[in-house]
Design an enzyme around this catalytic site. Structure first.
Site, mmCIF file in Angstrom:
data_model
loop_
_atom_site.group_PDB
_atom_site.id
_atom_site.type_symbol
_atom_site.label_atom_id
_atom_site.label_comp_id
_atom_site.label_asym_id
_atom_site.label_seq_id
_atom_site.Cartn_x
_atom_site.Cartn_y
_atom_site.Cartn_z
ATOM 1 N N GLU A 99 0.857 -1.179 0.000
ATOM 2 C CA GLU A 99 0.000 0.000 0.000
ATOM 3 C C GLU A 99 0.895 1.231 0.000
ATOM 4 O OE1 GLU A 99 -3.744 2.122 2.327
ATOM 5 O OE2 GLU A 99 -2.854 0.313 3.175
ATOM 6 N N CYS B 144 -6.535 1.206 2.770
ATOM 7 C CA CYS B 144 -7.446 2.351 2.841
ATOM 8 C C CYS B 144 -7.416 3.182 1.572
ATOM 9 C CB CYS B 144 -7.110 3.214 4.055
ATOM 10 S SG CYS B 144 -7.584 2.483 5.631
ATOM 11 N N ASN C 207 -12.749 -3.326 0.998
ATOM 12 C CA ASN C 207 -11.682 -3.359 2.000
ATOM 13 C C ASN C 207 -12.177 -2.762 3.306
ATOM 14 O OD1 ASN C 207 -8.631 -3.336 2.810
ATOM 15 N ND2 ASN C 207 -9.326 -1.250 3.198
ATOM 16 N N GLU C 208 -12.260 -3.562 4.360
ATOM 17 C CA GLU C 208 -12.527 -3.088 5.719
ATOM 18 C C GLU C 208 -13.760 -2.183 5.836
ATOM 19 O OE1 GLU C 208 -9.242 -1.373 7.765
ATOM 20 O OE2 GLU C 208 -7.876 -3.012 7.299
#
Length: 851
Positions: free
Chosen positions: A63, A271, A403-404
């Site tokens: 990331e 994120c 994602n999350e």
């Protein structure tokens, strides 16, 4: 059962506190050293076959966090090369960030970032305008400081320079490009001299050969004469990139990643994937920044790619884009695993789009991505891949969607539409869902229930917890449904880079391997961190502009990733464990970006006996002491008040409760700020405590966290709860040994039991089918040596190869010293049954040949 419990008086905190000791063997009747009585036993059933280990078991997660891409893995040496740094990326940024105007030899002029109709293209909008006024001779221009306050050069190496430029001066403008020190007095290479002709954008290039090694050079660009010289996409790339790729990767970082032998590369985030605006670039509207990462922004000619506001507080250029990610994965023999947004934001943003047209556009973009990776050269996106230099398909097999997300229902509604569209066109693709940002709780359970009900192929789990959590949860996947969705452990770490953290992760990895029929992929996170630009820690590989070093965690990951094996050998272990102890210690008050007033604090025994009380009526708080030097605490209007609404992670402590059963009661009122209030108990010191975080995460959830040696883990969470400003809340924490009930305004709000056993000794045995080797993997994450009887149940060679990582549990690798590294040796005396003493604070791999 994984391990037999034998009780010991050690507490979890004692694991770190005990001194390093070594067993001294006693002498037998014949005067020889007697074999010590084993503390542990490992019984392996080498004649039996356990779960097959996936050939994608371990990989890496990349990331762009901690400046991991620009200024990191991406080899570009010029910072802000296209003058696109803007305040929307970071409040401190301007178009001239990293650039300094320079007048030489009496030269004159101005340097101005400009965004107008003369721009290079619609995606590369800001350029540098040099208004040259060198009427008396001399030159004028700018210099670039590079990353980490310096351009790193190595003597004898070649560096390719390029710039897009245009000049309105008849006859053109001479442009001299050089590599010099900050003052300009010292040159590190012969200059490159260019002639910029014509008032249309053209690319100009040259090559430097460094005459000296330095980490503090500057790239100087100096224009002669008068007129307007426009510059954009100023680039300096080493020719010695990983695999010699153009627009390539920094060699030392890529080589460290390749040395792990990862089986997959998950990219581009985290994120980055599901934060920001989900809309794409629209040339008819204002330039959009802070968009979610969208793959089409990152392919094609580098000068035509977008730049974007990075979620982690800086600018990202997309010079390292999807093509480069696919190519890197192929270069290191890894499976590419991209993750696309599902139009539900995460990482604290918690929004879901209701724009069906936008959703369908993202679904089509995902289908186009698969075509870009796998499509024939006569398809639209396969043709682009071929034009970029890779006519052969990349062989994409796995794809993550989302994602999350903290909105499980909204996420799954959209995920189902992605899944249906992908399966209809590309049924061979494994589509990966996720389980939110935590390892447990209501959201986690809801995510998993949806995934199981829909028969999802694989679920991506993420969690960052304390070392103790990892030592307490070795058996996490023992109880998972063998017929349900498989697990991709996409992000995990134990919150520091000390050896003890790495050992706790190693112990946990033995459980991942033992459950290889459920856990099919796993990757530590994050991968990279620029030591001068850190948004998150811990990290696996650290670097500055000319050096890189591997963390203790890296060394452990590499040991596992290079010695996986093909199949688990069933085994059991028995020995000492650490039983939980009652929650005792001080009490504490805390705030996070919020001003709070606390009053009427009391601690009483269940029979009503007062253990502590403070109503602050006398105007002071003498019984309280700060454990964190943050915030402004004082008694205001008869309440103990923290008045700084911006201070984070404040903490004051009082009392020392030794009783195992007690009630903590107080009143709390939020006065101003972003969150709620935090009530601590079981406080040992600034790194070891429990706190009830009421209205945390921007006043969106209430969570109990346990801090162990500075690392925090979530014990219980409740989503969607916020604290009202100006309202007084009655708070009660009821502690009964390891069981805690938490009351808000007289109502039971949450409860938990911190009764898990800590297992500092862990093991797994795997088989390498190509060589026939048994690989015995043992972790001893405690101060005592572990005398262990190993029964393999099969004839083996008497000599074996042993690799050990051990040392001071508080030690970590740094730029100047890397004490944590593996040591490999040959050992003798191995048999179908043998005794081995495993060193304190160690992970040991023994490769044993079978006959």
């Amino acid at each position: 059962m994984h391990r037999i419990r034998l009780l010991t008086a050690l507490s979890a905190a004692t694991v770190l506190a005990l001194p390093l000791t070594h067993a001294t063997p006693s002498l037998g009747a014949d005067g020889r050293a007697a074999v010590p009585e084993p503390d542990y036993t490992i019984t392996a059933h080498a004649g039996e076959s356990g779960p097959e280990i996936s050939d994608t078991m371990y990989g890496v997660f990349f990331e762009d966090i901690n400046y991991a891409a620009d200024g990191g893995l991406y080899a570009e040496l010029v910072r802000n090369r296209s003058f696109e740094f803007l305040p929307v990326d970071n409040r401190s940024y301007t178009g001239l960030t990293a650039w300094t105007p320079r007048a030489v030899g009496g030269g004159a002029g101005t340097a101005t970032p400009v965004n107008d109709g003369s721009r290079l293209n619609e995606r590369n909008r800001t350029y540098l305008q040099l208004s040259l006024a060198n009427t008396g001779g001399g030159t004028y221009g700018v210099s670039n400081s590079g990353w980490n306050n310096g351009v790193a050069l190595e003597a004898g190496k070649r560096y390719d320079f390029s710039v897009w430029a245009r000049s309105d001066t008849a006859g053109g403008t001479p442009l001299t490009v050089s590599l010099r020190d900050e003052t300009g007095a010292t040159a590190y290479a012969d200059p490159v001299r260019l002639q910029v002709n014509g008032d249309t954008w053209k690319k100009y290039a040259g090559t430097f050969t460094a005459s000296a090694t330095t980490d503090s050079a500057r790239l100087w660009l100096q224009g002669e004469g008068v007129g307007t010289l426009r510059l954009d996409m100023v680039s300096l790339l080493p020719e010695d990139t990983f695999m010699g790729r153009e627009n390539g990767l920094r060699k030392d970082l890529a080589e460290k990643i390749a040395a792990l032998k990862p089986e997959f590369v998950r990219f581009p985030g985290g994120c980055l994937v599901n934060t920001g605006s989900m809309s794409g670039y629209d040339a008819s509207s204002a330039w959009q920044r802070a968009r979610a990462y969208q793959w089409k922004d990152t392919v094609g000619p580098v000068e035509e790619r977008a730049t974007n506001a990075n979620f982690w507080g800086y600018n990202q250029s997309y010079g390292l884009g999807y093509f480069e990610y696919f190519q890197f994965a192929e270069d290191i023999g890894a499976m590419p695993l991209p993750v696309v947004p599902a139009l539900v934001t995460g990482c604290g943003q918690n929004r879901a789009t209701d724009d069906e047209a936008l959703l369908q556009r993202h679904i089509q973009d995902t289908l186009d991505l698969i075509e870009f990776a796998n499509g024939p050269v006569d398809s639209e996106w396969g043709a682009l891949r071929a034009k970029m230099g890779h006519p052969e398909p990349f062989g994409l097999t796995h794809l993550g969607v989302g994602n999350e997300e903290n909105l499980p229902a909204e996420f799954f509604e959209r995920f189902a539409k992605f899944r249906a569209a992908i399966e209809a066109r590309y049924p061979e693709i494994t589509i990966i869902s996720n389980s939110g940002p935590d390892d447990q709780g209501a959201l986690f359970d809801q995510h998993w229930a949806q995934n199981r009900a829909a028969g999802v192929d694989m679920v991506d789990e993420h969690y960052y917890n304390s070392p103790t959590w990892f030592l307490q949860n070795n058996d996490r996947y023992d109880s998972y449904d063998r017929n349900g969705p498989k697990v991709f452990l996409g992000e995990y770490a134990s919150q520091d880079n000390k050896l003890f953290n790495a050992l706790s992760e190693a112990a946990y990895m033995t459980g991942l391997e033992r459950n290889a029929d459920v856990v099919r992929l796993a990757s530590y996170a994050p991968l990279l961190a620029n030591v001068d630009h850190v948004q998150w820690r811990p990290d696996m590989i650290w670097f500055d502009n000319d050096q890189s070093w591997s963390s203790a965690n890296y060394q452990v990951q590499k040991l596992f990733m290079n010695n996986v094996g093909d199949r688990v050998v069933p085994s059991e272990a028995s020995g000492k464990v650490i039983e939980p102890k009652p929650i005792t210690g001080g009490i504490g008050l805390s705030t996070w970006a919020t001003s709070v007033a606390y009053d009427d604090v009391s601690v009483t025994a269940p029979d009503g006996t007062e253990l502590f009380a403070d109503d602050f009526a006398d105007g002071d708080a003498e019984g309280w002491s700060p454990l964190a030097n943050r915030g402004t605490w004082s008694v205001v209007d008869g309440a103990y008040t923290q008045t700084d609404a911006t201070a984070q992670d404040t903490l004051v402590r009082a009392a020392n409760i030794t009783a195992s059963d007690y009630d903590l009661e107080l009143e709390a009122k939020k006065l101003a700020g972003a969150e709620g209030f935090l009530v601590a108990f079981g406080v040992k010191d600034s790194g070891n405590f429990y706190w009830w975080n009421i209205g945390g995460w921007n006043n969106t959830r209430t969570v109990v966290e346990k801090a162990t040696n500075g690392g925090k883990e979530t014990l219980v969470a409740r989503e969607g709860h916020s604290v009202e400003t100006g309202r007084t809340y009655d708070v009660r924490v009821e502690v009964r040994g390891t069981h805690v009930r938490l009351f808000l305004d007289g109502q039971l709000f949450q409860e938990f039991d911190d009764d898990q056993v800590t297992e500092p000794f862990a093991q797994v045995v795997t088989r390498d089918e190509a060589t026939g080797d048994l690989i015995v993997k043992v972790v001893n994450a405690q101060a005592d040596p572990a005398v262990t009887r190993v029964d393999l149940g099969v004839k083996v060679a008497s000599r074996a190869q042993m690799t050990v990582i051990s040392g001071d549990p508080e030690e970590q690798n740094t730029r100047t010293a890397q004490p944590i590294k593996p040591v490999t040796s040959t050992i003798r005396g191995v048999d179908s049954s043998f005794t081995r003493t495993f060193a304190p604070y160690s992970v040991t791999f023994i490769r044993i040949q079978t006959r």
